[in-house]
Design an enzyme around this catalytic site. Structure first.
Site, PDB file in Angstrom:
ATOM      1  N   ASP A 101     -47.257  64.240  54.279  1.00 42.94           N
ATOM      2  CA  ASP A 101     -48.198  64.240  55.407  1.00 42.94           C
ATOM      3  C   ASP A 101     -49.535  63.670  54.926  1.00 42.94           C
ATOM      4  OD1 ASP A 101     -48.392  67.712  54.712  1.00 42.94           O
ATOM      5  OD2 ASP A 101     -50.078  66.344  54.420  1.00 42.94           O
ATOM      6  N   HIS A 116     -44.420  61.199  46.558  1.00 43.47           N
ATOM      7  CA  HIS A 116     -43.199  61.026  47.357  1.00 43.47           C
ATOM      8  C   HIS A 116     -43.422  60.177  48.599  1.00 43.47           C
ATOM      9  CE1 HIS A 116     -41.642  65.011  45.429  1.00 43.47           C
ATOM     10  NE2 HIS A 116     -41.520  63.984  44.618  1.00 43.47           N
ATOM     11  N   CYS A 145     -35.873  45.061  59.649  1.00 44.91           N
ATOM     12  CA  CYS A 145     -36.951  44.340  58.978  1.00 44.91           C
ATOM     13  C   CYS A 145     -37.102  42.946  59.587  1.00 44.91           C
ATOM     14  CB  CYS A 145     -36.630  44.222  57.486  1.00 44.91           C
ATOM     15  SG  CYS A 145     -37.841  43.215  56.584  1.00 44.91           S
ATOM     16  N   CYS A 148     -36.230  40.285  56.614  1.00 44.89           N
ATOM     17  CA  CYS A 148     -34.911  40.019  56.008  1.00 44.89           C
ATOM     18  C   CYS A 148     -33.763  40.588  56.823  1.00 44.89           C
ATOM     19  CB  CYS A 148     -34.872  40.574  54.574  1.00 44.89           C
ATOM     20  SG  CYS A 148     -34.783  42.380  54.510  1.00 44.89           S
ATOM     21  N   THR A 186     -45.904  75.075  46.028  1.00 45.18           N
ATOM     22  CA  THR A 186     -44.675  74.360  45.703  1.00 45.18           C
ATOM     23  C   THR A 186     -43.688  75.293  45.020  1.00 45.18           C
ATOM     24  OG1 THR A 186     -43.694  72.442  44.586  1.00 45.18           O
ATOM     25  CG2 THR A 186     -45.574  73.472  43.488  1.00 45.18           C
ATOM     26  N   SER A 187     -42.405  75.092  45.347  1.00 44.25           N
ATOM     27  CA  SER A 187     -41.364  75.908  44.712  1.00 44.25           C
ATOM     28  C   SER A 187     -41.086  75.408  43.295  1.00 44.25           C
ATOM     29  CB  SER A 187     -40.083  75.847  45.551  1.00 44.25           C
ATOM     30  OG  SER A 187     -39.701  74.485  45.735  1.00 44.25           O
ATOM     31  N   GLU A 213     -45.162  83.529  47.174  1.00 43.25           N
ATOM     32  CA  GLU A 213     -44.145  84.284  46.405  1.00 43.25           C
ATOM     33  C   GLU A 213     -44.023  83.704  45.003  1.00 43.25           C
ATOM     34  OE1 GLU A 213     -40.740  83.558  48.887  1.00 43.25           O
ATOM     35  OE2 GLU A 213     -40.339  81.618  47.950  1.00 43.25           O
TER      36      GLU A 213
HETATM   37  C1  BV8 Z   1     -35.770  60.910  40.727  1.00 51.20           C
HETATM   38  C2  BV8 Z   1     -39.805  63.105  50.420  1.00 51.20           C
HETATM   39  C3  BV8 Z   1     -35.080  59.341  39.098  1.00 51.20           C
HETATM   40  C4  BV8 Z   1     -38.760  63.008  51.473  1.00 51.20           C
HETATM   41  C5  BV8 Z   1     -38.941  64.588  48.656  1.00 51.20           C
HETATM   42  C6  BV8 Z   1     -30.797  68.214  38.613  1.00 51.20           C
HETATM   43  C7  BV8 Z   1     -31.821  68.777  37.889  1.00 51.20           C
HETATM   44  C8  BV8 Z   1     -33.102  68.257  37.952  1.00 51.20           C
HETATM   45  C9  BV8 Z   1     -33.378  67.142  38.744  1.00 51.20           C
HETATM   46  C10 BV8 Z   1     -32.352  66.609  39.460  1.00 51.20           C
HETATM   47  C11 BV8 Z   1     -31.064  67.123  39.409  1.00 51.20           C
HETATM   48  N1  BV8 Z   1     -30.303  66.362  40.222  1.00 51.20           N
HETATM   49  C12 BV8 Z   1     -31.062  65.392  40.794  1.00 51.20           C
HETATM   50  C13 BV8 Z   1     -32.297  65.539  40.329  1.00 51.20           C
HETATM   51  C14 BV8 Z   1     -33.437  64.722  40.648  1.00 51.20           C
HETATM   52  C15 BV8 Z   1     -33.987  65.132  42.001  1.00 51.20           C
HETATM   53  C16 BV8 Z   1     -34.337  66.601  42.050  1.00 51.20           C
HETATM   54  O1  BV8 Z   1     -35.348  67.006  41.521  1.00 51.20           O
HETATM   55  N2  BV8 Z   1     -33.479  67.410  42.682  1.00 51.20           N
HETATM   56  C17 BV8 Z   1     -33.753  68.845  42.710  1.00 51.20           C
HETATM   57  C18 BV8 Z   1     -33.757  69.338  44.163  1.00 51.20           C
HETATM   58  C19 BV8 Z   1     -32.693  69.533  41.887  1.00 51.20           C
HETATM   59  N3  BV8 Z   1     -35.185  64.357  42.121  1.00 51.20           N
HETATM   60  C20 BV8 Z   1     -35.123  63.107  42.622  1.00 51.20           C
HETATM   61  O2  BV8 Z   1     -34.125  62.599  43.082  1.00 51.20           O
HETATM   62  C21 BV8 Z   1     -36.425  62.330  42.548  1.00 51.20           C
HETATM   63  N4  BV8 Z   1     -36.173  61.044  41.989  1.00 51.20           N
HETATM   64  O3  BV8 Z   1     -35.479  61.842  40.009  1.00 51.20           O
HETATM   65  O4  BV8 Z   1     -35.702  59.584  40.339  1.00 51.20           O
HETATM   66  C22 BV8 Z   1     -33.649  59.132  39.455  1.00 51.20           C
HETATM   67  C23 BV8 Z   1     -33.310  57.961  40.079  1.00 51.20           C
HETATM   68  C24 BV8 Z   1     -31.958  57.725  40.357  1.00 51.20           C
HETATM   69  C25 BV8 Z   1     -30.997  58.688  40.035  1.00 51.20           C
HETATM   70  C26 BV8 Z   1     -31.393  59.918  39.446  1.00 51.20           C
HETATM   71  C27 BV8 Z   1     -32.712  60.133  39.152  1.00 51.20           C
HETATM   72  C28 BV8 Z   1     -37.013  62.146  43.938  1.00 51.20           C
HETATM   73  C29 BV8 Z   1     -37.468  63.470  44.471  1.00 51.20           C
HETATM   74  C30 BV8 Z   1     -38.262  63.247  45.756  1.00 51.20           C
HETATM   75  C31 BV8 Z   1     -37.448  63.722  46.923  1.00 51.20           C
HETATM   76  N5  BV8 Z   1     -38.263  63.605  48.131  1.00 51.20           N
HETATM   77  N6  BV8 Z   1     -39.708  64.404  49.743  1.00 51.20           N
HETATM   78  C32 BV8 Z   1     -39.093  63.882  52.648  1.00 51.20           C
HETATM   79  O5  BV8 Z   1     -40.157  64.532  52.685  1.00 51.20           O
HETATM   80  O6  BV8 Z   1     -38.268  63.880  53.597  1.00 51.20           O
HETATM   81  S1  BV8 Z   1     -38.920  66.079  47.878  1.00 51.20           S
HETATM   82  C33 BV8 Z   1     -39.294  67.345  48.957  1.00 51.20           C
HETATM   83  O7  BV8 Z   1     -39.178  68.549  48.192  1.00 51.20           O
HETATM   84  C34 BV8 Z   1     -40.716  67.349  49.439  1.00 51.20           C
HETATM   85  O8  BV8 Z   1     -41.399  66.142  49.333  1.00 51.20           O
HETATM   86  C35 BV8 Z   1     -41.386  68.321  48.540  1.00 51.20           C
HETATM   87  O9  BV8 Z   1     -42.374  67.682  47.883  1.00 51.20           O
HETATM   88  C36 BV8 Z   1     -40.387  68.617  47.531  1.00 51.20           C
HETATM   89  C37 BV8 Z   1     -40.585  69.947  46.851  1.00 51.20           C
HETATM   90  O10 BV8 Z   1     -40.578  70.932  47.807  1.00 51.20           O
HETATM   91  P1  BV8 Z   1     -41.907  71.828  47.938  1.00 51.20           P
HETATM   92  O11 BV8 Z   1     -43.039  70.950  48.298  1.00 51.20           O
HETATM   93  O12 BV8 Z   1     -42.054  72.647  46.723  1.00 51.20           O
HETATM   94  O13 BV8 Z   1     -41.527  72.652  49.212  1.00 51.20           O
HETATM   95  P2  BV8 Z   1     -40.630  73.959  49.244  1.00 51.20           P
HETATM   96  O14 BV8 Z   1     -40.306  74.256  50.677  1.00 51.20           O
HETATM   97  O15 BV8 Z   1     -39.539  73.849  48.233  1.00 51.20           O
HETATM   98  O16 BV8 Z   1     -41.627  75.073  48.703  1.00 51.20           O
HETATM   99  C38 BV8 Z   1     -42.772  75.413  49.465  1.00 51.20           C
HETATM  100  C39 BV8 Z   1     -43.465  76.492  48.653  1.00 51.20           C
HETATM  101  O17 BV8 Z   1     -44.647  76.876  49.346  1.00 51.20           O
HETATM  102  C40 BV8 Z   1     -42.628  77.744  48.482  1.00 51.20           C
HETATM  103  O18 BV8 Z   1     -42.712  78.166  47.138  1.00 51.20           O
HETATM  104  C41 BV8 Z   1     -43.305  78.776  49.413  1.00 51.20           C
HETATM  105  O19 BV8 Z   1     -43.242  80.083  48.882  1.00 51.20           O
HETATM  106  C42 BV8 Z   1     -44.720  78.279  49.403  1.00 51.20           C
HETATM  107  N7  BV8 Z   1     -45.498  78.573  50.606  1.00 51.20           N
HETATM  108  C43 BV8 Z   1     -45.068  78.615  51.898  1.00 51.20           C
HETATM  109  N8  BV8 Z   1     -46.117  78.871  52.718  1.00 51.20           N
HETATM  110  C44 BV8 Z   1     -47.225  78.972  51.915  1.00 51.20           C
HETATM  111  C45 BV8 Z   1     -46.839  78.789  50.579  1.00 51.20           C
HETATM  112  N9  BV8 Z   1     -47.709  78.845  49.550  1.00 51.20           N
HETATM  113  C46 BV8 Z   1     -48.998  79.083  49.860  1.00 51.20           C
HETATM  114  N10 BV8 Z   1     -49.445  79.272  51.121  1.00 51.20           N
HETATM  115  C47 BV8 Z   1     -48.589  79.224  52.163  1.00 51.20           C
HETATM  116  N11 BV8 Z   1     -49.066  79.421  53.425  1.00 51.20           N
END
Ligand code: BV8
Length: 238
Positions: A101, A116, A145, A148, A186-187, A213
């Site tokens: 956002d 991201h 596009c 292309c 962030t989680s 949390e």
């Molecule tokens: C990559 C855009 C190289 C899209 C997003 C196994 C192990 C480790 C890594 C991997 C694996 N298998 C695959 C991977 C890599 C993978 C990954 O990490 N997977 C995870 C899930 C296991 N990562 C990737 O693929 C990345 N690229 O590694 O490139 C590569 C290349 C080719 C092949 C392999 C590797 C790309 C990752 C980017 C994905 N895109 N977003 C969209 O938005 O639609 S990620 C998405 O999740 C969001 O962007 C966000 O940023 C991200 C993380 O989530 P959070 O922001 O933390 O949100 P969440 O809901 O989880 O948590 C919110 C938190 O806020 C909570 O803790 C909650 O308690 C708290 N909260 C709630 N309310 C409040 C609050 N806190 C305070 N106040 C409040 N009011």
């Protein structure tokens, strides 16, 4: 004021190179659904792990684009909250965000590093480099596009896609040099973004975590403040 909050305030006031790392929880109080909240998160109706991926887009482009356009319309009706505003006025702080956002920028933040990408533009899925801003209130749906002929898709980083090299290099360098890292909402389960926390800590940064949390970042926190970003961040930076 709790001892932990006072400790966090002092660390941030004394910081020479403060950095924030934010996730969906920063925007939750603006009404933007987080990813993994079991009740209200985006996972409840869709599995972003599937939809936010090239495979998901190939398999069901209508659902994927419909999901993004719903999120764009939601974003067009939201405002920055008190946490965005408190971060924005901390002009010596670099803001690394996982969020797609624009609420930090709308709050006036200038030095934002977007890991991201952003919902505010579409780009060519064929990789020709064409990109275009979109109207969040009237998103474009599916289109091709003009350069292309490949499909256009949101300008975000999907799972399995590499992060923008320049943004990632800036984020790594910034985390490397930080003396205080403020981790907000962030989680800490998505990589490589989550790796910035141990990186900063390994270089001697004080880590302050704000979340409603405990998370995977809890063990890395020098100060952990459990509560809402909109309430805690302004008290940390005020
Ligand atoms: C990559 C855009 C190289 C899209 C997003 C196994 C192990 C480790 C890594 C991997 C694996 N298998 C695959 C991977 C890599 C993978 C990954 O990490 N997977 C995870 C899930 C296991 N990562 C990737 O693929 C990345 N690229 O590694 O490139 C590569 C290349 C080719 C092949 C392999 C590797 C790309 C990752 C980017 C994905 N895109 N977003 C969209 O938005 O639609 S990620 C998405 O999740 C969001 O962007 C966000 O940023 C991200 C993380 O989530 P959070 O922001 O933390 O949100 P969440 O809901 O989880 O948590 C919110 C938190 O806020 C909570 O803790 C909650 O308690 C708290 N909260 C709630 N309310 C409040 C609050 N806190 C305070 N106040 C409040 N009011």
């Amino acid at each position: 004021m709790s001892r932990a909050l006072e400790e966090g305030r002092r660390a941030l006031a004394d910081a020479v190179r403060p950095v924030s790392l934010s996730g969906a929880g920063l925007s939750a109080e603006s009404g933007i659904a987080t990813f993994r909240n079991p009740r209200t998160g985006l996972w409840t109706r869709f599995d972003p792990q599937v939809l936010a991926s090239p495979e998901g887009f190939a398999a069901d482009p209508d659902t994927v684009i419909g999901w993004y356009d719903e999120r764009r319309r939601q974003l067009s009706q939201t405002e920055p909250n008190a946490a965005h505003q408190a971060l924005a006025v901390k002009t010596d702080m670099v803001h690394i965000t996982q969020n797609v956002d624009d609420l930090l920028e709308r709050a006036g933040a200038t030095n934002v590093v977007r890991l991201h990408g952003s919902l505010l533009a579409d780009r060519c899925h064929g990789g020709c480099g064409f990109a275009a801003d979109v109207d969040l209130a009237n998103p474009p749906g599916r289109w091709t596009c003009p350069h292309c002929g490949a499909a256009m898709r949101p300008g975000v980083v999907w799972f399995g896609e590499v992060l923008p090299p320049e943004a990632w290099a800036t984020a790594e360098q910034t985390a490397h040099e930080a003396d205080v890292l403020l981790v907000v909402g962030t989680s800490a389960v998505v990589y490589p973004a989550a790796a910035l926390i141990p990186l900063a800590r390994s270089r001697g940064a004080r880590v302050i975590v704000v979340n409603t949390e405990p998370t995977d970042a809890s063990d890395l926190a020098d100060v952990e403040l459990i509560g809402r970003a909109g309430e805690i961040v302004p008290r940390l930076l005020g």
